[in-house]
Design an enzyme around this catalytic site. Structure first.
Site, mmCIF file in Angstrom:
data_model
loop_
_atom_site.group_PDB
_atom_site.id
_atom_site.type_symbol
_atom_site.label_atom_id
_atom_site.label_comp_id
_atom_site.label_asym_id
_atom_site.label_seq_id
_atom_site.Cartn_x
_atom_site.Cartn_y
_atom_site.Cartn_z
ATOM 1 N N GLU A 187 1.133 -1.044 -0.719
ATOM 2 C CA GLU A 187 0.219 -0.152 0.231
ATOM 3 C C GLU A 187 0.664 1.058 -0.305
ATOM 4 O OE1 GLU A 187 -4.182 -1.134 2.026
ATOM 5 O OE2 GLU A 187 -2.679 -0.581 3.229
ATOM 6 N N CYS A 218 3.518 8.846 0.912
ATOM 7 C CA CYS A 218 4.131 7.451 1.839
ATOM 8 C C CYS A 218 4.242 6.042 0.774
ATOM 9 C CB CYS A 218 2.926 7.498 3.230
ATOM 10 S SG CYS A 218 3.153 6.339 4.210
ATOM 11 N N CYS A 245 6.812 -7.352 7.004
ATOM 12 C CA CYS A 245 6.948 -6.026 7.151
ATOM 13 C C CYS A 245 8.369 -7.163 8.339
ATOM 14 C CB CYS A 245 6.986 -5.289 8.383
ATOM 15 S SG CYS A 245 8.693 -4.833 9.075
ATOM 16 N N CYS A 250 6.713 -5.689 15.329
ATOM 17 C CA CYS A 250 6.463 -4.291 16.369
ATOM 18 C C CYS A 250 4.837 -4.661 16.672
ATOM 19 C CB CYS A 250 6.138 -2.810 15.386
ATOM 20 S SG CYS A 250 8.410 -2.359 15.134
ATOM 21 N N CYS A 268 1.907 -2.361 15.562
ATOM 22 C CA CYS A 268 1.402 -1.972 14.025
ATOM 23 C C CYS A 268 0.945 -3.435 13.464
ATOM 24 C CB CYS A 268 2.829 -1.410 13.182
ATOM 25 S SG CYS A 268 3.445 -1.367 11.630
ATOM 26 N N CYS A 274 -1.024 6.297 9.929
ATOM 27 C CA CYS A 274 0.352 5.527 10.506
ATOM 28 C C CYS A 274 -0.292 3.848 10.967
ATOM 29 C CB CYS A 274 1.580 6.932 11.192
ATOM 30 S SG CYS A 274 1.841 7.605 10.512
HETATM 31 N N1 SAH Z 1 9.377 0.345 9.939
HETATM 32 C C1 SAH Z 1 9.415 2.307 9.856
HETATM 33 C C2 SAH Z 1 9.020 2.154 8.655
HETATM 34 C C3 SAH Z 1 7.425 2.129 8.897
HETATM 35 S S1 SAH Z 1 6.618 2.546 10.620
HETATM 36 C C4 SAH Z 1 9.565 2.490 10.859
HETATM 37 O O1 SAH Z 1 9.041 1.872 12.150
HETATM 38 O O2 SAH Z 1 9.784 3.381 11.465
HETATM 39 C C5 SAH Z 1 5.982 4.245 10.206
HETATM 40 C C6 SAH Z 1 5.681 4.885 11.446
HETATM 41 O O3 SAH Z 1 4.206 4.806 11.743
HETATM 42 C C7 SAH Z 1 6.858 5.095 12.470
HETATM 43 O O4 SAH Z 1 7.223 5.367 13.326
HETATM 44 C C8 SAH Z 1 5.993 3.881 13.458
HETATM 45 O O5 SAH Z 1 5.951 3.871 14.806
HETATM 46 C C9 SAH Z 1 4.719 4.657 13.602
HETATM 47 N N2 SAH Z 1 3.260 3.587 13.886
HETATM 48 C C10 SAH Z 1 3.032 1.985 13.085
HETATM 49 N N3 SAH Z 1 2.016 2.065 13.693
HETATM 50 C C11 SAH Z 1 1.205 2.894 14.129
HETATM 51 C C12 SAH Z 1 0.385 3.216 14.930
HETATM 52 N N4 SAH Z 1 -0.921 2.160 15.086
HETATM 53 N N5 SAH Z 1 -0.773 4.372 15.339
HETATM 54 C C13 SAH Z 1 0.118 5.061 15.420
HETATM 55 N N6 SAH Z 1 1.665 5.213 14.713
HETATM 56 C C14 SAH Z 1 1.879 3.684 14.157
#
Ligand code: SAH
Length: 335
Positions: A85, A98, A105, A109, A112, A328
């Site tokens: 996406e 974006c 991935c 995390c 996420c 995000c």
């Molecule tokens: N893997 C990379 C890039 C993708 S995530 C990274 O972690 O930086 C992009 C951003 O979205 C990151 O800062 C992550 O911490 C944030 N993110 C992930 N899940 C989220 C959620 N459920 N709510 C808000 N931000 C989130």
């Protein structure tokens, strides 16, 4: 081989002329996808014909398109069976795209949505660049694409060679010629990649910190055990000696009752001592089935105010595109 994979020096070598390489790249960014055109101004048949077999401009299949009422447009693209996406985010006079660097991935995390998909495959540089190419076509004339953030699906620093190539392609002439500072690569904290990126690229770095103690961060991001907070911030501090003017972004998701206390705000400011960085606070975007809660607006503002009062620049990234799961951490091929 996709034309979008090649840098200007590579094409110059292949074609024996920089002028021809520029003509081909101009077409790659503005022409219709498919095969090379019959004729290309400045490139003779003798040069163009043998390339027709070798170079094409493949377009991903549009799997789904979800516009949100706030102007954000999320698309799901199919690259030979790998779904990813990307999100076009219009703002006043300019848009940001974006992009994803992996399908799924490599990291897990806990908060996420992408992590719930598992890892499918790395994207090639030309597939990352193709997301920008499509977004450029989608963006309105009044808000052209000026920025790219690698904050879609995937951990860019687990696929660094291809990400570095994509950054080089996005910043080169004749198109799209983005400023290196306007291309931001976001990492969940993969230290070897982070160090290499700072040494080899002038693009902007975003580090997703998300916690102020290792216990807290490891619970959210298991690979913090391998590369803890001190090691990551140590690398940024060392880089500040080499490049004092290079400013980074620290991403900090605020979770209700997890990392939003006044002590967290204090620790966050202290941790960043000696690091040129601004903080982006992201209110947690709810993901179905996950145990975390979104913070209230008031608690996000209080957190931000405390950080700002200590002299650190801190902006809140209020969610965009939540209704189509484009915000995000919500990219999981739904909505
Ligand atoms: N893997 C990379 C890039 C993708 S995530 C990274 O972690 O930086 C992009 C951003 O979205 C990151 O800062 C992550 O911490 C944030 N993110 C992930 N899940 C989220 C959620 N459920 N709510 C808000 N931000 C989130």
């Amino acid at each position: 081989m996709s034309l979008l994979r090649h840098t200007l020096p590579e094409l110059t070598e292949l074609l024996g002329s920089r002028a021809r390489a520029l003509a081909l790249l101009r077409w790659a960014w503005d022409g219709a996808p498919g095969a090379l055109p019959e004729r290309l101004p400045g490139v003779s048949h003798r040069v163009l014909d043998p390339l027709r077999e070798r170079l094409t401009l493949p377009a991903p299949r549009l799997h789904a398109r979800a516009p949100s009422s706030d102007g954000t447009v999320k698309v799901a693209l199919d690259f030979d069976g790998a779904l990813v996406e990307s999100v076009l985010i219009p703002a006043k006079g300019r848009s940001t795209v974006c992009v994803s660097s992996q399908s799924g991935c490599t990291r897990s995390c806990r908060f996420c949505a992408t992590a719930t998909l598992g890892f499918r495959r790395h994207l090639k540089a030309e597939e990352m660049v193709a997301q920008v190419r499509l977004a450029r076509a989608e963006a309105s004339a009044g808000a052209p694409v000026r920025g790219v953030v690698f904050m879609g699906m995937g951990e860019p620093f687990d696929n660094l060679d291809e990400v570095l190539r994509a950054v080089a392609l996005l910043t080169q002439a004749p198109a799209p010629q983005l400023r290196a500072e306007s291309v931001t690569v976001s990492t969940s904290g993969v230290l070897p990649g982070l160090e290499r990126f700072l040494a080899e690229s002038q693009a902007s770095l975003a580090l997703s910190l998300n916690g102020t103690t290792d216990a807290q961060r490891t619970a959210l991001m298991p690979h913090n055990k391998t590369w803890p907070i001190d090691a990551l911030l140590g690398a940024l501090r060392r880089n500040a000696v080499r490049e004092p003017r290079r400013e980074h972004f620290i991403e900090y998701i605020v979770f209700d009752g997890v990392n939003d206390s006044p002590d967290d705000a204090e620790r966050l400011v202290a941790l960043l001592d000696g690091i040129p960085a601004r903080i982006n606070v992201i209110p947690f975007n709810p993901v179905a089935g996950l145990p975390y809660r979104a913070p209230t607006e008031a608690s996000v503002l209080a957190f931000q105010a405390q950080v700002v009062a200590r002299g650190r620049l801190c902006l809140v990234r209020w969610p965009r595109g939540r209704e189509v799961a484009a915000a995000c951490g919500q990219l999981a091929l739904t909505g």
